[in-house]
Design an enzyme around this catalytic site. Structure first.
Site, PDB file in Angstrom:
ATOM      1  N   LYS A 180      22.942  31.286  34.356  1.00  0.00           N
ATOM      2  CA  LYS A 180      23.937  30.615  33.511  1.00  0.00           C
ATOM      3  C   LYS A 180      25.071  30.149  34.395  1.00  0.00           C
ATOM      4  O   LYS A 180      25.932  30.933  34.804  1.00  0.00           O
ATOM      5  CB  LYS A 180      24.452  31.614  32.461  1.00  0.00           C
ATOM      6  CG  LYS A 180      24.786  31.032  31.109  1.00  0.00           C
ATOM      7  CD  LYS A 180      25.965  30.091  31.053  1.00  0.00           C
ATOM      8  CE  LYS A 180      27.309  30.747  31.153  1.00  0.00           C
ATOM      9  NZ  LYS A 180      28.382  29.751  31.436  1.00  0.00           N
ATOM     10  N   GLU A 255      30.944  41.332  40.182  1.00  0.00           N
ATOM     11  CA  GLU A 255      31.760  40.903  41.314  1.00  0.00           C
ATOM     12  C   GLU A 255      32.953  40.178  40.709  1.00  0.00           C
ATOM     13  O   GLU A 255      32.818  39.064  40.205  1.00  0.00           O
ATOM     14  CB  GLU A 255      30.950  39.996  42.234  1.00  0.00           C
ATOM     15  CG  GLU A 255      31.468  39.988  43.665  1.00  0.00           C
ATOM     16  CD  GLU A 255      32.528  38.939  43.921  1.00  0.00           C
ATOM     17  OE1 GLU A 255      33.710  39.197  43.563  1.00  0.00           O
ATOM     18  OE2 GLU A 255      32.193  37.890  44.459  1.00  0.00           O
ATOM     19  N   CYS A 289      37.641  34.512  45.373  1.00  0.00           N
ATOM     20  CA  CYS A 289      37.885  35.884  44.920  1.00  0.00           C
ATOM     21  C   CYS A 289      38.507  36.733  46.014  1.00  0.00           C
ATOM     22  O   CYS A 289      39.234  37.664  45.726  1.00  0.00           O
ATOM     23  CB  CYS A 289      36.600  36.507  44.398  1.00  0.00           C
ATOM     24  SG  CYS A 289      35.217  36.323  45.518  1.00  0.00           S
ATOM     25  N   GLU A 386      46.085  38.033  40.169  1.00  0.00           N
ATOM     26  CA  GLU A 386      45.267  37.009  40.810  1.00  0.00           C
ATOM     27  C   GLU A 386      45.672  35.642  40.268  1.00  0.00           C
ATOM     28  O   GLU A 386      45.604  35.402  39.062  1.00  0.00           O
ATOM     29  CB  GLU A 386      43.785  37.268  40.512  1.00  0.00           C
ATOM     30  CG  GLU A 386      42.876  36.258  41.173  1.00  0.00           C
ATOM     31  CD  GLU A 386      41.400  36.596  40.993  1.00  0.00           C
ATOM     32  OE1 GLU A 386      40.988  36.899  39.867  1.00  0.00           O
ATOM     33  OE2 GLU A 386      40.672  36.553  42.002  1.00  0.00           O
TER      34      GLU A 386
HETATM   35  P1  NAI Z   1      35.164  33.527  33.569  1.00  0.00           P
HETATM   36  O1  NAI Z   1      35.038  34.924  33.996  1.00  0.00           O
HETATM   37  O2  NAI Z   1      35.525  33.223  32.159  1.00  0.00           O
HETATM   38  O3  NAI Z   1      33.806  32.737  33.839  1.00  0.00           O
HETATM   39  C1  NAI Z   1      32.820  33.113  34.780  1.00  0.00           C
HETATM   40  C2  NAI Z   1      31.434  32.931  34.165  1.00  0.00           C
HETATM   41  O4  NAI Z   1      31.283  33.833  33.085  1.00  0.00           O
HETATM   42  C3  NAI Z   1      31.178  31.550  33.582  1.00  0.00           C
HETATM   43  O5  NAI Z   1      29.822  31.201  33.777  1.00  0.00           O
HETATM   44  C4  NAI Z   1      31.442  31.758  32.110  1.00  0.00           C
HETATM   45  O6  NAI Z   1      30.772  30.835  31.300  1.00  0.00           O
HETATM   46  C5  NAI Z   1      30.895  33.139  31.908  1.00  0.00           C
HETATM   47  N1  NAI Z   1      31.438  33.841  30.731  1.00  0.00           N
HETATM   48  C6  NAI Z   1      32.675  33.743  30.192  1.00  0.00           C
HETATM   49  N2  NAI Z   1      32.775  34.534  29.110  1.00  0.00           N
HETATM   50  C7  NAI Z   1      31.583  35.170  28.957  1.00  0.00           C
HETATM   51  C8  NAI Z   1      31.066  36.105  28.044  1.00  0.00           C
HETATM   52  N3  NAI Z   1      31.792  36.567  27.041  1.00  0.00           N
HETATM   53  N4  NAI Z   1      29.811  36.531  28.209  1.00  0.00           N
HETATM   54  C9  NAI Z   1      29.055  36.091  29.231  1.00  0.00           C
HETATM   55  N5  NAI Z   1      29.479  35.188  30.114  1.00  0.00           N
HETATM   56  C10 NAI Z   1      30.734  34.738  30.001  1.00  0.00           C
HETATM   57  O7  NAI Z   1      36.197  32.828  34.547  1.00  0.00           O
HETATM   58  P2  NAI Z   1      37.074  31.531  34.217  1.00  0.00           P
HETATM   59  O8  NAI Z   1      37.654  31.580  32.844  1.00  0.00           O
HETATM   60  O9  NAI Z   1      36.272  30.366  34.538  1.00  0.00           O
HETATM   61  O10 NAI Z   1      38.257  31.733  35.243  1.00  0.00           O
HETATM   62  C11 NAI Z   1      39.417  32.480  34.872  1.00  0.00           C
HETATM   63  C12 NAI Z   1      39.958  33.298  36.001  1.00  0.00           C
HETATM   64  O11 NAI Z   1      38.986  34.230  36.448  1.00  0.00           O
HETATM   65  C13 NAI Z   1      40.315  32.542  37.252  1.00  0.00           C
HETATM   66  O12 NAI Z   1      41.580  31.972  37.160  1.00  0.00           O
HETATM   67  C14 NAI Z   1      40.235  33.622  38.284  1.00  0.00           C
HETATM   68  O13 NAI Z   1      41.403  34.372  38.294  1.00  0.00           O
HETATM   69  C15 NAI Z   1      39.098  34.477  37.817  1.00  0.00           C
HETATM   70  N6  NAI Z   1      37.816  34.131  38.468  1.00  0.00           N
HETATM   71  C16 NAI Z   1      37.352  34.891  39.493  1.00  0.00           C
HETATM   72  C17 NAI Z   1      36.193  34.513  40.149  1.00  0.00           C
HETATM   73  C18 NAI Z   1      35.641  35.271  41.292  1.00  0.00           C
HETATM   74  O14 NAI Z   1      35.030  34.694  42.170  1.00  0.00           O
HETATM   75  N7  NAI Z   1      35.749  36.581  41.306  1.00  0.00           N
HETATM   76  C19 NAI Z   1      35.472  33.318  39.789  1.00  0.00           C
HETATM   77  C20 NAI Z   1      35.997  32.626  38.657  1.00  0.00           C
HETATM   78  C21 NAI Z   1      37.139  33.029  38.055  1.00  0.00           C
END
Ligand code: NAI
Ligand code: MG
Length: 498
Positions: A180, A255, A289, A386
């Protein structure tokens, strides 16, 4: 528009490109302009069910179920070759869909993805068990088989590379996968799905399900047919996933985020420290990250370091990700730009001194100036949370103990770095920093051979990469083969009489 004549934007399920069952689609945008790039099928719960069934079927019957590890390895190697051959187009796609500067993607994401596929191709026929001589009357040994159907849920900051970090070890271990991608960057994952088919991966082994987190993502998390959830993303979603996974006791790997400390001691090689610390903050516009955005600089070099870091920030080339000269691209979305600008405002209000950047660049796309705050403190919100943008918080310290105390005072634990010419001190401090990875006199490297993940808290749990990731995707089986011999029969009386 995407650089591909035939880029698929449908769902990949059971080796076929399908419309979403709802008929819904969503638009993906170019972060540099805000213009639409493509319309993509929007998977929901029903599509997720179909994808999991297809993955289950491919796991249990069909060619994948009986393939040898060597054959799986050959397919992964072919996939690596296809990525290599298509590097230019894929680099362009990541720029269009994710705003990632081509120069960095060509140097980092694509080589890393290709290397990761080749590394796990090498493992595919080396995943074995051990003979454990527990008893004399039995042959007892272990085997390691695929854990089952894997849901790989990945974010938008390294769309292709992160997808490969999950699928390469999962496929090497014989699992089947539903991938996904993030709703902001689905295109390279869709292309990866096509290349996997071209490489000879049987239908259903890799399914690609573009869609939203709360729809397709949550449906995968809650599906009882998923055996392992491998997630990279935000701590909030990570928490929700771990809770939801408990209903089916599904295994999870998380992660999550970071706010990594980067400690510069007085005796550091200052040229190298400034150069790489800047990269540690500004690479991928800080949407990393492991970004080293808490910069602890020792008293004696503090002022010079701040001045030189600010100068370096000012020298970055902010602009079109497709231009090879660009070193700082846009943030992923208008929402992310707002969030980061909000943190810049918070930093100002909390009393830190803005020494570089701080403002939006232009009014088209989501560009932010590389930003440096000095005079920050560990109690300031912008220095604790973050930000996921190109914003550094420089904090002054004196002595090893204070450095370690400040660096470890964080809910995060993904990575840390330190700079010192004193090797004894470097080893000592590296041992005291609470982090999954510690860099000494460098910043930001990862390698397919080296495990990657957090040391608990908001950085999550489990490891991607390295031999360690094989644990995520295999389950151990104990086999007990009785060697007991039928008890020697006593001679029968009739036989004696004769
Ligand atoms: P997110 O955690 O919402 O999204 C990451 C993935 O999870 C996407 O594929 C999203 O569709 C999926 N997702 C979201 N809600 C879900 C759920 N309830 N069940 C299953 N899958 C789900 O991250 P977002 O909103 O894109 O970014 C927000 C913040 O998160 C960023 O500003 C940053 O601080 C952090 N982040 C950290 C990352 C890392 O590499 N550790 C990567 C992306 C975001
Ligand atoms: Mg996009």
């Amino acid at each position: 528009m995407t650089g591909f004549d035939d880029l698929e934007t449908r769902l990949l399920i059971d080796g076929e490109w399908r419309r979403s069952l709802s008929g819904e689609r969503f638009t993906t945008y170019n972060p540099a302009t805000g213009d639409p790039v493509a319309e993509v099928e929007r998977a929901d719960r029903r599509d997720a069910r179909a994808a999991v069934s297809s993955a289950r079927h491919a796991l249990e019957s069909g060619p994948w179920a009986t393939m040898t590890g060597a054959e799986r390895g050959r397919i992964l190697r072919r996939l690596a070759d296809l990525l290599r051959a298509e590097t230019d187009a894929l680099v362009g796609l990541e720029a269009l869909d994710g705003g990632k500067p081509v120069r960095a993607t060509r140097r980092q994401d694509l080589p890393a993805a290709i290397d990761c596929l080749e590394y796990y191709a090498g493992w595919a026929d080396k995943i074995d068990g051990v003979v454990v001589p527990a008893r004399r009357d039995a042959l007892t040994f272990t085997t390691r088989g695929p854990v089952g159907v894997v849901a790989a849920i990945v974010p938008w900051n390294f769309p292709l590379m992160n997808a490969v970090w999950k699928i390469a070890p999962a496929l090497a271990c014989g699992c089947t996968v539903v991938l996904k991608p993030a709703e902001l960057t689905p295109l390279s994952a869709l292309r990866l799905g096509q290349l996997a088919l071209d490489a000879g991966l049987p239908p259903g082994v890799l399914n690609v399900l573009p869609g939203f987190g709360k729809e397709a993502g949550a449906a995968l998390v809650e599906h009882p047919g998923v055996n392992k959830i491998s997630f990279t993303g935000s701590p909030g979603v990570g928490r929700w996933i771990m809770g939801a996974a408990s209903a089916n006791l599904t295994r999870v790997g998380l992660e999550l985020g970071g706010k990594s400390p980067n400690v510069v001691f007085d005796d550091a090689d200052l040229d190298a420290a400034v150069r790489q610390s800047a990269a540690g903050v500004f690479f991928n516009a800080g949407q990393v990250c492991s970004a080293g955005t808490r910069l602890y600089v020792e008293d004696g070099v503090h002022d010079e370091f701040v001045e030189r870091l600010a100068a370096r920030a000012g020298a970055l080339v902010v602009g079109d990700p497709l231009d090879p000269k660009t070193t700082l691209g846009p943030l992923i979305s208008a929402g992310q730009l707002d969030k980061v600008l909000g943190y810049v405002e918070t930093g100002r209000r909390e009393g830190a001194a803005l020494v570089a950047g701080g403002g939006r660049v232009g009014n088209r796309g989501h560009f932010l100036e590389p930003t440096v705050f000095a005079g920050a403190g560990n109690d300031m919100r912008f220095a604790r949370e973050e930000i996921f943008g190109p914003v550094a918080a420089v904090i002054r310290f004196k002595g090893e103990d204070e450095a370690v105390r400040l660096a470890n005072d964080s809910p995060y634990s993904l990575a840390a770095a330190l700079w010192s010419r004193d090797l004894g001190r470097a080893h000592h401090v590296a041992g005291r920093l609470r982090a999954g990875t510690v860099w000494v006199n460098t910043y930001g490297h990862t390698d397919a051979r080296l495990p990657w993940g957090g040391h608990g808290g908001d950085s999550g749990l489990g490891r991607d990469l390295g031999e360690a990731a094989l644990e995520n995707y295999t389950e151990t089986k104990t086999v007990w083969v009785s060697l007991a011999r039928p008890r020697a029969e006593a001679p029968r009386p009739e036989a004696l009489a004769a």
